[in-house]
Design a protein around this motif. Structure first.
Motif, short mmCIF file in Angstrom:
data_model
loop_
_atom_site.label_atom_id
_atom_site.label_comp_id
_atom_site.label_asym_id
_atom_site.label_seq_id
_atom_site.Cartn_x
_atom_site.Cartn_y
_atom_site.Cartn_z
N ASN A 1 0.82 -1.21 0.00
CA ASN A 1 0.00 0.00 0.00
C ASN A 1 0.85 1.25 0.00
OD1 ASN A 1 -2.36 -1.51 2.32
ND2 ASN A 1 -2.32 -1.57 0.09
N GLN A 2 1.94 1.21 0.73
CA GLN A 2 2.79 2.40 0.85
C GLN A 2 3.35 2.80 -0.51
OE1 GLN A 2 5.20 2.55 4.26
NE2 GLN A 2 6.61 4.05 3.47
N PHE A 3 3.80 1.83 -1.29
CA PHE A 3 4.35 2.18 -2.59
C PHE A 3 3.26 2.48 -3.61
CE2 PHE A 3 8.22 0.15 -0.93
CZ PHE A 3 9.11 1.16 -1.24
N ALA B 1 6.05 -6.42 -9.61
CA ALA B 1 5.97 -5.05 -10.11
C ALA B 1 6.94 -4.15 -9.36
CB ALA B 1 4.55 -4.53 -9.96
N ALA B 2 7.37 -3.08 -10.03
CA ALA B 2 8.33 -2.14 -9.45
C ALA B 2 7.64 -1.17 -8.50
CB ALA B 2 9.02 -1.37 -10.57
N PRO B 3 8.40 -0.52 -7.60
CA PRO B 3 7.81 0.49 -6.72
C PRO B 3 7.10 1.57 -7.53
CG PRO B 3 10.04 0.00 -6.04
CD PRO B 3 9.84 -0.69 -7.36
N SER C 1 0.90 -7.93 -6.63
CA SER C 1 1.95 -7.69 -7.61
C SER C 1 3.01 -8.77 -7.65
CB SER C 1 2.61 -6.34 -7.35
OG SER C 1 3.19 -6.32 -6.06
N GLY C 2 2.96 -9.73 -6.72
CA GLY C 2 3.85 -10.88 -6.80
C GLY C 2 5.22 -10.69 -6.20
N ASN C 3 5.42 -9.71 -5.33
CA ASN C 3 6.72 -9.50 -4.72
C ASN C 3 6.86 -10.28 -3.41
OD1 ASN C 3 8.25 -7.28 -6.29
ND2 ASN C 3 6.14 -6.54 -6.17
N GLY C 4 8.01 -10.93 -3.24
CA GLY C 4 8.27 -11.65 -2.01
C GLY C 4 8.62 -10.71 -0.87
N LEU C 5 8.61 -11.25 0.36
CA LEU C 5 8.82 -10.41 1.52
C LEU C 5 10.21 -9.78 1.54
CD1 LEU C 5 7.14 -12.22 4.55
CD2 LEU C 5 6.39 -10.18 3.34
N ARG C 6 11.22 -10.49 1.09
CA ARG C 6 12.55 -9.89 1.11
C ARG C 6 12.63 -8.73 0.13
NH1 ARG C 6 18.75 -12.22 0.55
NH2 ARG C 6 19.66 -10.19 1.00
N VAL C 7 12.03 -8.86 -1.04
CA VAL C 7 12.04 -7.78 -2.03
C VAL C 7 11.28 -6.56 -1.49
CG1 VAL C 7 11.32 -7.12 -4.36
CG2 VAL C 7 12.25 -9.40 -3.93
N TRP D 1 13.04 -2.83 -0.77
CA TRP D 1 12.57 -1.56 -1.33
C TRP D 1 12.19 -0.58 -0.22
CZ3 TRP D 1 8.94 -3.93 -5.59
CH2 TRP D 1 9.73 -4.35 -6.66
N HIS D 2 11.54 -1.10 0.80
CA HIS D 2 11.14 -0.25 1.92
C HIS D 2 12.37 0.35 2.61
CE1 HIS D 2 8.84 0.16 5.97
NE2 HIS D 2 8.60 1.21 5.21
N ASN D 3 13.39 -0.49 2.87
CA ASN D 3 14.61 0.02 3.48
C ASN D 3 15.24 1.13 2.65
OD1 ASN D 3 14.48 -1.79 5.65
ND2 ASN D 3 15.70 -3.34 4.61
#
Length: 351
Positions: free
Chosen positions: A155-157, A198-200, A207-213, A217-219
């Motif tokens: 949601n943030q991105f 998907a990209a930020p 969007s299919g992003n794993g938790l590490r990804v 991005w958040h970091n």
């Protein structure tokens, strides 16, 4: 109906000794007089009549509520840590049929077996909030709370330049560091831990992003918008379980989605996204040799899960929750007491 105070706070938000240690106090000012001033200020700010619209210190309230248009029973305060009793108009106990929930509008009680139609009397504890805010208060640190119930990294991105997410980015420019457990609501079934979707900017739950990804991005976004030392501290996630015995035992709890698999030695496996993320944040198991502070990485980790006293099988400790999401006050306090002395080192501040 208007909320009724059942049990007043047993402590102050700050004690006279803390004021004397941190402020210029005129010689001769008594502890009793300073305590009276603290009490007067707290009375103006806290509780039902307080200007903040929230409880500064743990206290018990009772309120009779009608359901809203969605059938939810909206509680009058944020930072609700525990439901103590829920009764119908005839005095029947509904505790086993309800759960404490939160969303962008605040905290509410929801019926598990349908939409609420009748009034309920609800007794609950509200106060300091989670362990991080309690620990920051204990150390006397100034902080901005930008947590938002029900939000996630996706949601943030997705709201990168609008809404609450944009406000968070604005507030960060005034902060030296951040403590975050974002990713709890990003856990979902069917996503590999390091999958790239998907990209930020266009990111969302599907969007299919794993938790590490997501956390990487958040970091990176946190580091780009913080001022000063730019310290990023990530915490381990709390359990997310269901139970067939009211959370009286661990044996009758089941983890949700990909959190159902716990690896007892913390080594990364093909399952259990929550626990692989814990390994990453705490630099253990498969991530033991990964240094902190690199591109897309946090600077430190704090094991909120262990500090809260939960068991080594990925479940809530017995009788520490009644909804499988929120832990009780005793566990929150234990975690805060663990975190407070660690804060200077985690945030890079002088002790």
């Amino acid at each position: 109906m208007r909320p009724v105070l059942v049990k007043a706070p047993t402590a102050r938000p700050i004690e006279p000794a803390d004021v004397i240690a941190r402020a210029e106090v005129l010689s001769g000012a008594s502890v009793v007089a300073i305590g009276a001033l603290i009490d007067a200020a707290t009375g103006q700010l806290s509780g039902w009549h307080g200007t903040l619209g929230r409880c500064l210190v743990d206290q018990t309230w009772s309120v009779e509520l009608e359901p809203d248009q969605r059938g939810y029973y909206r509680l009058p305060f944020p930072d609700v840590s525990q439901l103590l009793a829920v009764k119908d108009e005839g005095g029947g106990d509904l505790a086993a049929r309800v759960r404490l929930r939160s969303d962008a509008l605040g905290w509410y009680v929801a019926l598990l077996d349908g939409v609420g139609a009748d009034a309920l009397t609800i007794q609950f504890v509200a106060g300091f909030g989670g362990p991080v805010k309690r620990a920051l208060n204990m150390k006397g640190y100034s902080f901005i709370d930008v947590s938002l119930s029900g939000s996630n990294i996706g949601n943030q991105f997705a709201g990168y330049d609008a809404g609450p997410s944009a406000l968070r980015r604005v507030f960060r420019q005034y902060c030296d560091g951040v403590i975050t457990n974002h990713a709890g609501n990003d856990r979902r079934s069917g996503i590999t831990f390091e999958n790239v979707g998907a990209a930020p900017g266009s990111l969302n739950d599907a969007s299919g992003n794993g938790l590490r990804v997501l956390t990487s991005w958040h970091n990176s976004d946190l580091r780009a918008t913080l001022r000063g030392p730019k310290r990023i501290v990530r915490t381990t996630l709390l359990p997310a379980t269901t139970s067939t015995d009211g959370y009286a035992t661990t044996a009758n709890q089941t983890g949700k989605n990909d959190d159902a698999v716990w690896v007892s030695d913390y080594a990364t496996s093909a399952n259990g996204d929550q626990f692989k993320l814990a390994d990453l944040n705490m630099r253990r198991g498969a991530y033991a040799a990964l240094p902190y502070g690199g591109a897309g990485e946090c600077d430190a980790g704090w094991d909120m899960y262990a500090a809260s006293g939960h068991t080594a099988d990925g479940k809530f400790a017995p009788n520490s929750t009644n909804d499988g999401t929120h832990q009780f006050v005793a566990n929150i306090v234990a975690a805060a007491n663990d975190l407070a002395p660690r804060l200077p080192a985690l945030l890079g501040f002088a002790a």
